[in-house]
Motif scaffolding. Structure first.
Motif, PDB file in Angstrom:
ATOM      1  N   ALA A 182      38.533  39.780  43.117  1.00 50.05           N
ATOM      2  CA  ALA A 182      38.649  41.219  42.843  1.00 50.05           C
ATOM      3  C   ALA A 182      38.533  41.508  41.346  1.00 50.05           C
ATOM      4  CB  ALA A 182      39.971  41.751  43.386  1.00 50.05           C
ATOM      5  N   SER A 183      39.098  40.637  40.514  1.00 47.78           N
ATOM      6  CA  SER A 183      39.002  40.842  39.063  1.00 47.78           C
ATOM      7  C   SER A 183      37.552  40.868  38.605  1.00 47.78           C
ATOM      8  CB  SER A 183      39.736  39.730  38.307  1.00 47.78           C
ATOM      9  OG  SER A 183      41.120  39.892  38.466  1.00 47.78           O
ATOM     10  N   LEU A 184      36.710  40.092  39.260  1.00 48.94           N
ATOM     11  CA  LEU A 184      35.297  40.036  38.879  1.00 48.94           C
ATOM     12  C   LEU A 184      34.465  41.116  39.581  1.00 48.94           C
ATOM     13  CD1 LEU A 184      34.693  36.170  38.870  1.00 48.94           C
ATOM     14  CD2 LEU A 184      35.029  37.666  36.898  1.00 48.94           C
ATOM     15  N   GLY A 185      35.121  41.969  40.349  1.00 47.55           N
ATOM     16  CA  GLY A 185      34.392  43.063  40.992  1.00 47.55           C
ATOM     17  C   GLY A 185      33.859  42.716  42.373  1.00 47.55           C
ATOM     18  N   PHE A 186      34.281  41.558  42.901  1.00 47.37           N
ATOM     19  CA  PHE A 186      33.853  41.177  44.245  1.00 47.37           C
ATOM     20  C   PHE A 186      34.813  41.737  45.297  1.00 47.37           C
ATOM     21  CE2 PHE A 186      32.044  37.457  41.851  1.00 47.37           C
ATOM     22  CZ  PHE A 186      30.718  37.734  42.122  1.00 47.37           C
ATOM     23  N   LYS A 187      34.299  41.878  46.501  1.00 46.75           N
ATOM     24  CA  LYS A 187      35.147  42.115  47.660  1.00 46.75           C
ATOM     25  C   LYS A 187      35.443  40.747  48.294  1.00 46.75           C
ATOM     26  CE  LYS A 187      32.975  46.599  48.734  1.00 46.75           C
ATOM     27  NZ  LYS A 187      31.634  46.513  48.087  1.00 46.75           N
ATOM     28  N   GLY A 237      34.730  47.244  40.676  1.00 44.60           N
ATOM     29  CA  GLY A 237      34.312  47.492  42.057  1.00 44.60           C
ATOM     30  C   GLY A 237      33.802  48.899  42.293  1.00 44.60           C
ATOM     31  N   LEU A 267      35.745  43.545  36.393  1.00 44.54           N
ATOM     32  CA  LEU A 267      34.852  44.590  36.902  1.00 44.54           C
ATOM     33  C   LEU A 267      35.613  45.310  38.015  1.00 44.54           C
ATOM     34  CD1 LEU A 267      31.601  42.459  36.803  1.00 44.54           C
ATOM     35  CD2 LEU A 267      32.221  44.329  35.256  1.00 44.54           C
ATOM     36  N   LEU A 288      46.802  44.723  42.289  1.00 45.16           N
ATOM     37  CA  LEU A 288      46.667  43.275  42.066  1.00 45.16           C
ATOM     38  C   LEU A 288      47.954  42.700  41.476  1.00 45.16           C
ATOM     39  CD1 LEU A 288      43.005  43.115  40.640  1.00 45.16           C
ATOM     40  CD2 LEU A 288      43.760  42.448  42.924  1.00 45.16           C
ATOM     41  N   LEU A 338      42.438  37.554  44.854  1.00 44.98           N
ATOM     42  CA  LEU A 338      42.824  38.353  43.682  1.00 44.98           C
ATOM     43  C   LEU A 338      41.848  38.108  42.528  1.00 44.98           C
ATOM     44  CD1 LEU A 338      46.727  37.872  43.756  1.00 44.98           C
ATOM     45  CD2 LEU A 338      45.460  39.925  44.397  1.00 44.98           C
ATOM     46  N   ARG A 388      33.569  32.016  40.285  1.00 49.18           N
ATOM     47  CA  ARG A 388      32.358  31.974  39.463  1.00 49.18           C
ATOM     48  C   ARG A 388      31.392  30.902  39.973  1.00 49.18           C
ATOM     49  NH1 ARG A 388      32.022  33.549  33.919  1.00 49.18           N
ATOM     50  NH2 ARG A 388      33.515  35.186  33.426  1.00 49.18           N
ATOM     51  N   THR A 410      39.798  42.563  51.169  1.00 48.76           N
ATOM     52  CA  THR A 410      39.079  43.785  51.525  1.00 48.76           C
ATOM     53  C   THR A 410      38.863  43.840  53.034  1.00 48.76           C
ATOM     54  OG1 THR A 410      37.907  43.492  49.429  1.00 48.76           O
ATOM     55  CG2 THR A 410      37.065  45.176  50.909  1.00 48.76           C
ATOM     56  N   ARG A 445      43.829  49.951  41.094  1.00 55.93           N
ATOM     57  CA  ARG A 445      43.375  48.628  41.543  1.00 55.93           C
ATOM     58  C   ARG A 445      44.138  47.516  40.826  1.00 55.93           C
ATOM     59  NH1 ARG A 445      37.927  46.655  43.432  1.00 55.93           N
ATOM     60  NH2 ARG A 445      37.526  44.632  42.542  1.00 55.93           N
ATOM     61  N   ARG A 461      44.897  33.661  48.888  1.00 55.90           N
ATOM     62  CA  ARG A 461      45.385  34.919  48.304  1.00 55.90           C
ATOM     63  C   ARG A 461      45.018  35.006  46.815  1.00 55.90           C
ATOM     64  NH1 ARG A 461      50.289  38.325  49.540  1.00 55.90           N
ATOM     65  NH2 ARG A 461      51.200  39.020  47.586  1.00 55.90           N
ATOM     66  N   PRO A 502      28.219  41.720  41.210  1.00 64.35           N
ATOM     67  CA  PRO A 502      29.509  42.351  41.515  1.00 64.35           C
ATOM     68  C   PRO A 502      29.332  43.309  42.688  1.00 64.35           C
ATOM     69  CG  PRO A 502      29.055  42.429  39.157  1.00 64.35           C
ATOM     70  CD  PRO A 502      27.817  41.902  39.802  1.00 64.35           C
ATOM     71  N   VAL A 533      45.798  41.199  50.556  1.00 63.92           N
ATOM     72  CA  VAL A 533      45.016  41.579  49.366  1.00 63.92           C
ATOM     73  C   VAL A 533      43.511  41.529  49.621  1.00 63.92           C
ATOM     74  CG1 VAL A 533      46.832  40.750  47.819  1.00 63.92           C
ATOM     75  CG2 VAL A 533      44.969  39.217  48.431  1.00 63.92           C
ATOM     76  N   GLN A 581      39.853  48.289  47.966  1.00 64.87           N
ATOM     77  CA  GLN A 581      39.332  46.946  48.237  1.00 64.87           C
ATOM     78  C   GLN A 581      40.400  45.851  48.143  1.00 64.87           C
ATOM     79  OE1 GLN A 581      36.062  46.442  45.502  1.00 64.87           O
ATOM     80  NE2 GLN A 581      35.148  48.399  46.085  1.00 64.87           N
ATOM     81  N   VAL A 582      41.501  46.152  47.463  1.00 66.54           N
ATOM     82  CA  VAL A 582      42.529  45.126  47.253  1.00 66.54           C
ATOM     83  C   VAL A 582      43.892  45.540  47.813  1.00 66.54           C
ATOM     84  CG1 VAL A 582      41.359  44.285  45.180  1.00 66.54           C
ATOM     85  CG2 VAL A 582      43.168  45.984  44.947  1.00 66.54           C
ATOM     86  N   LEU A 611      36.769  38.562  32.083  1.00 65.98           N
ATOM     87  CA  LEU A 611      35.931  39.680  32.519  1.00 65.98           C
ATOM     88  C   LEU A 611      36.593  40.376  33.702  1.00 65.98           C
ATOM     89  CD1 LEU A 611      33.227  41.224  32.411  1.00 65.98           C
ATOM     90  CD2 LEU A 611      32.277  39.450  33.896  1.00 65.98           C
ATOM     91  N   GLU A 664      39.537  32.166  39.268  1.00 73.01           N
ATOM     92  CA  GLU A 664      38.327  32.848  38.822  1.00 73.01           C
ATOM     93  C   GLU A 664      37.201  31.840  38.648  1.00 73.01           C
ATOM     94  OE1 GLU A 664      38.584  35.537  35.482  1.00 73.01           O
ATOM     95  OE2 GLU A 664      36.464  35.202  35.031  1.00 73.01           O
TER      96      GLU A 664
END
Lengths: 364, 364
Positions: free
Chosen positions: A34-39, B343, B341, B31, A31, A300, A56, B27, A27, A13, A54, B53-54, B339, A296
């Motif tokens: 971002a939910s998984l903590g990625f930029k 950020g 996360l 989203l 989104l 993944r 980064t 955040r 897009r 992440p 949306v 980030q978003v 899941l 997602e």
């Protein structure tokens, strides 16, 4: 071809996912990342790409601007694309510098309807009968040799949402159709289908496979209007088409989400219509009906993570909001269900502006 | 107080939602705004706010930097905040320039535990017995007058996640506790509860009210660990607490999502613990289990849109990922469920880093 980069380990992440293409698919990928903590870093050839809103980071440049591409790729931990009309050269370029999935090889095949159908048939999977067409005369001959009442003439490359397609009912119509297209084409026997459906599925870096339940898809004017899960798709048919999709994904050595569109013919045959090497409009219902959406799931897969559970906990109907219908946003906002609008400025006819998914209790 | 701005009409898609606060709640609000086709502008006093980030646009400045605030507000069609510790002055400032919800008046009351509990009691709704404490002597006296075995000393203002709280068992402990706090406080009778729960609900601009099913909440060290829907909450209790929450929301003339935490005491009383004038950790499960999440619901409310359906189609368990547990992201990634996360760069102890929601078929 030179070696392609691979991931040494799953991306933690905080990593940066690079997305080629900035439409609604990009897009929704951003989104989900971002939910998984990625930029996310979105690269688009449009300056007002919906995904920019949306992301980064963003780069607006041509897909063949190698300098801009290199700078973009060097900032990312993995690269993917939202759409199959991104040039394969661009994806090949990226693959030399960063882990890039799906692979350009899958993209090259699915960008060309002739290669695509030939590939599917080589796996022993059915497709509509087809002929390659490169001249007016060949178009007429092809129509006669298919021996069916109607056929569909399609450009071999760069078609989507029914663009570059025409239904023809005679050899001379086929020839005339080709004269208008003026590019290599494919003539397919028209399938008098019971219904259309699609399998949206993912293959992970470790070869794991996870398929969502296939929706029945209803098109109008070549554009998807609605996806119904389960619709008319029986559990047995669902198992069969998932299995065929796995065969295709394995044969590609695919990583990411792909969609395979099927016809169910009147006589019960399962025929592959086309393969999209990406997240797909007919998988949008997974946002509401599954714990892990197709977006997602794709992130993944390309980040080297384990795939999520594709199980769904509800029936779903996804309806596209197309063109000027988007001006009725207040009506859609007042309906039950999950509304998604894509941040596009102009509601041109035929343009996908958003969608709405309604859920009902799960039947099977 | 000068007049506050109101919306003349619902904000159309493409509008800009201004969010004060850039943590995980901001955040997830950004989203959700994006899903509805809105742009977001996040204002935070941190330079590395997770919501940046978003966000479509971002401003990093102090909440009392009136020049930066004015520039920010003028770019937005509506303003909201993610957290009750945003200064009420900042929200009042915004309200003069743009439609701002929830209102600063609700924020002022909920920022102060004494005002909050007094307000709740004025509506005929139960709270734990409490005393205001402004000196060591008053703390000791308050403990004796509550006449219970244990009491909880809390700062009147700026507490969350168990910060600024201490359990005390005697008048001298209460006095000692106050000496450490050195600020106005509240001493509450300790409630020996069966369980804790919360109602996350929304009130729209037209006064419409929509409550999600209340989860049972399990805390550890003052921090929410898990929310279970329905947990031990019966249908009857759910109806009662939703109704009490509506009474509170109506009394505030509230617009947006709020959360009301309740104790269910051993003798079956429903007591309000606290009110959060915002989206709430105990509502995160709505992302997976409902077609419209609490985040989307909040955006709908403050944009003047109709509220979405708060119905859920599954049971859910939401588990927070706190502090260094986030280093186990690969383990969480391998579990079923949704899941999330946030950020955040540093996994400090006690810091909310993410959450995971698992769904099971709906029971009641």
């Amino acid at each position: 071809m030179s070696a392609v980069k691979t991931l040494a380990a799953p991306i933690p992440p905080g990593g940066m996912i690079g997305i080629l293409g900035g439409g609604q698919l990009g897009r929704m990928l951003a989104l989900a990342a971002a939910s998984l903590g990625f930029k996310s870093h979105v690269f688009s050839d449009k300056t007002d790409a919906p995904a920019f809103q949306v992301a980064t980071a963003k780069t607006a440049a041509e897909y063949t601007d190698w300098t801009a591409l290199k700078t973009f790729i060097e900032q990312c931990d993995a690269i993917t694309f939202e759409f199959e009309n991104i040039p394969a050269e661009t994806v090949e370029f990226a693959a030399k510098l960063a882990a890039t999935n799906p692979a350009a090889s899958a993209l090259r095949i699915t960008q060309d309807r002739i290669k695509e159908k030939t590939f599917v048939r080589s796996l022993g999977i059915g497709t509509p009968a087809f002929q390659t067409v490169t001249s007016e005369r060949a178009a007429a001959t092809a129509f006669d040799s298919l021996g069916c009442a109607h056929a569909v003439l399609k450009t071999a490359r760069m078609g989507y949402d029914g663009k570059g397609q025409a239904l023809v009912g005679s050899a001379s119509e086929a020839a005339h159709g080709f004269a208008l297209l003026k590019q290599p084409a494919i003539l397919e026997a028209y399938v008098d289908f019971q219904y259309e459906m699609s399998v949206v599925a993912a293959r992970g870096m470790n070869g794991a496979f996870a398929a969502y339940d296939p929706p029945e898809n209803i098109h109008g004017g070549g554009i998807l209007h609605r996806s119904l899960v389960p619709g008319r798709v029986t559990e047995q048919i669902a198992r069969e088409v998932k299995s065929l999709t796995q065969k295709i994904a394995d044969a590609f050595g695919y990583v990411g989400v792909l969609a395979v569109e099927f016809f169910v013919s009147r006589d019960g045959k399962l025929l592959v219509n086309e393969i999209a090497p990406r997240v797909h409009n007919s998988g949008h219902w997974t946002i509401e009906a599954c714990a892990v959406s197709q977006f997602e799931q794709h992130v993944r897969a390309i980040a080297g993570w384990p795939l999520g559970d594709p199980g769904r906990h509800a029936n779903a109907v996804m309806q596209n909001i197309i063109g000027p219908d988007a001006n009725d946003w207040a009506i859609y906002a007042g309906r039950g269900g999950g509304l998604h609008l894509y941040g596009k400025s102009e509601a041109k006819p035929g343009r996908k502006m958003g969608h709405i998914t309604t859920l009902t209790p799960k039947t099977h």
